[in-house]
Design a protein around this motif. Sequence first.
Motif, PDB file in Angstrom:
ATOM      1  N   PRO A   1       0.772  -1.238   0.000  1.00 39.73           N
ATOM      2  CA  PRO A   1       0.000   0.000   0.000  1.00 39.73           C
ATOM      3  C   PRO A   1       0.809   1.298   0.000  1.00 39.73           C
ATOM      4  O   PRO A   1       0.247   2.354  -0.238  1.00 39.73           O
ATOM      5  CB  PRO A   1      -0.814  -0.117   1.301  1.00 39.73           C
ATOM      6  N   TYR A   2       2.112   1.238   0.261  1.00 38.40           N
ATOM      7  CA  TYR A   2       2.882   2.475   0.383  1.00 38.40           C
ATOM      8  C   TYR A   2       3.297   3.035  -0.981  1.00 38.40           C
ATOM      9  O   TYR A   2       3.124   4.211  -1.264  1.00 38.40           O
ATOM     10  CB  TYR A   2       4.102   2.236   1.273  1.00 38.40           C
ATOM     11  N   ASN A   3       3.836   2.184  -1.830  1.00 44.62           N
ATOM     12  CA  ASN A   3       4.201   2.616  -3.186  1.00 44.62           C
ATOM     13  C   ASN A   3       3.231   2.094  -4.239  1.00 44.62           C
ATOM     14  O   ASN A   3       3.377   2.387  -5.413  1.00 44.62           O
ATOM     15  CB  ASN A   3       5.618   2.145  -3.532  1.00 44.62           C
ATOM     16  N   GLN A   4       2.253   1.297  -3.793  1.00 39.09           N
ATOM     17  CA  GLN A   4       1.233   0.725  -4.678  1.00 39.09           C
ATOM     18  C   GLN A   4       1.860  -0.065  -5.830  1.00 39.09           C
ATOM     19  O   GLN A   4       1.430   0.019  -6.968  1.00 39.09           O
ATOM     20  CB  GLN A   4       0.309   1.813  -5.220  1.00 39.09           C
ATOM     21  N   LYS A   5       2.877  -0.838  -5.488  1.00 38.69           N
ATOM     22  CA  LYS A   5       3.538  -1.704  -6.462  1.00 38.69           C
ATOM     23  C   LYS A   5       3.207  -3.158  -6.162  1.00 38.69           C
ATOM     24  O   LYS A   5       2.816  -3.510  -5.052  1.00 38.69           O
ATOM     25  CB  LYS A   5       5.056  -1.497  -6.429  1.00 38.69           C
ATOM     26  N   GLY A   6       3.367  -4.014  -7.184  1.00 45.25           N
ATOM     27  CA  GLY A   6       3.145  -5.437  -6.981  1.00 45.25           C
ATOM     28  C   GLY A   6       2.410  -6.071  -8.132  1.00 45.25           C
ATOM     29  O   GLY A   6       2.299  -5.499  -9.224  1.00 45.25           O
ATOM     30  N   VAL A   7       1.901  -7.279  -7.900  1.00 41.06           N
ATOM     31  CA  VAL A   7       1.147  -8.028  -8.906  1.00 41.06           C
ATOM     32  C   VAL A   7      -0.346  -7.861  -8.600  1.00 41.06           C
ATOM     33  O   VAL A   7      -0.828  -8.289  -7.549  1.00 41.06           O
ATOM     34  CB  VAL A   7       1.532  -9.521  -8.888  1.00 41.06           C
ATOM     35  N   PHE A   8      -1.060  -7.246  -9.522  1.00 41.97           N
ATOM     36  CA  PHE A   8      -2.494  -6.995  -9.349  1.00 41.97           C
ATOM     37  C   PHE A   8      -3.286  -7.960 -10.231  1.00 41.97           C
ATOM     38  O   PHE A   8      -3.055  -8.034 -11.447  1.00 41.97           O
ATOM     39  CB  PHE A   8      -2.837  -5.553  -9.720  1.00 41.97           C
TER      40      PHE A   8
END
Length: 217
Positions: free
Chosen positions: A196-203
């Motif tokens: 949630p902080y940088n809103q990065k990842g696999v969505f």
Amino acid sequence: MHVSLVALSKVGKQLLRLPVGVTITRQPLTKTLLTNVPLGVKSAVVVSGALGTLAMPVAPCVSLELPLLEKKDSSDEKKGVEKVAKRFVRVSVKDPKDKRHKSMWGTTRRLIENMVTGVSEGFVIPIKLVGVGYRAALEDQKVFLKLGHSHPITVNVPQGVDVNVPAPQRLILRGIDLQVVSQFAANIRKHRPPEPYNQKGVFVGDETIKKKEGKKR
């Protein structure tokens, strides 16, 4: 005098409509049909359609009425209108009062509905990789992922799933078995869940995550 009413399963009691070209049967369980079947289960429901065939074990307490045809409208017959009869499946259980039977009622009906959708339309799950340097590639039924780790990640594509990589940061999964496609998507997501902080990842799918503010000194 107090009369207690039996609360029926809201999902289980609904009739399930069969699209044109989809057939459904209940067959005795064999090793060639299914493996790893729960103890006591002796039959399976088999659903076939344009995209393939799926089978699922059915508990002895569950009954299937198939197929049911809708009643013809006498007014249409008088007008000479030809209509394709709609077909339905009714799922029921031996004892709706029994807690386990009731839970199996709605679950079985929902799983059969997913099977019908799978063999007639299929399931599509998009995946988006969000992050600097995040990449995906497909080669020899293997998905290669770069997700900010010190090493690339390799995920084998399971049988029954088709993978398309239209862009380095996008994947599209297709298949007729919702459970298999969803599990494969989850296997990819677990290597870099959205943060949630940088809103990065696999969505996965239309997944979003609310941004959090970092700690301020």
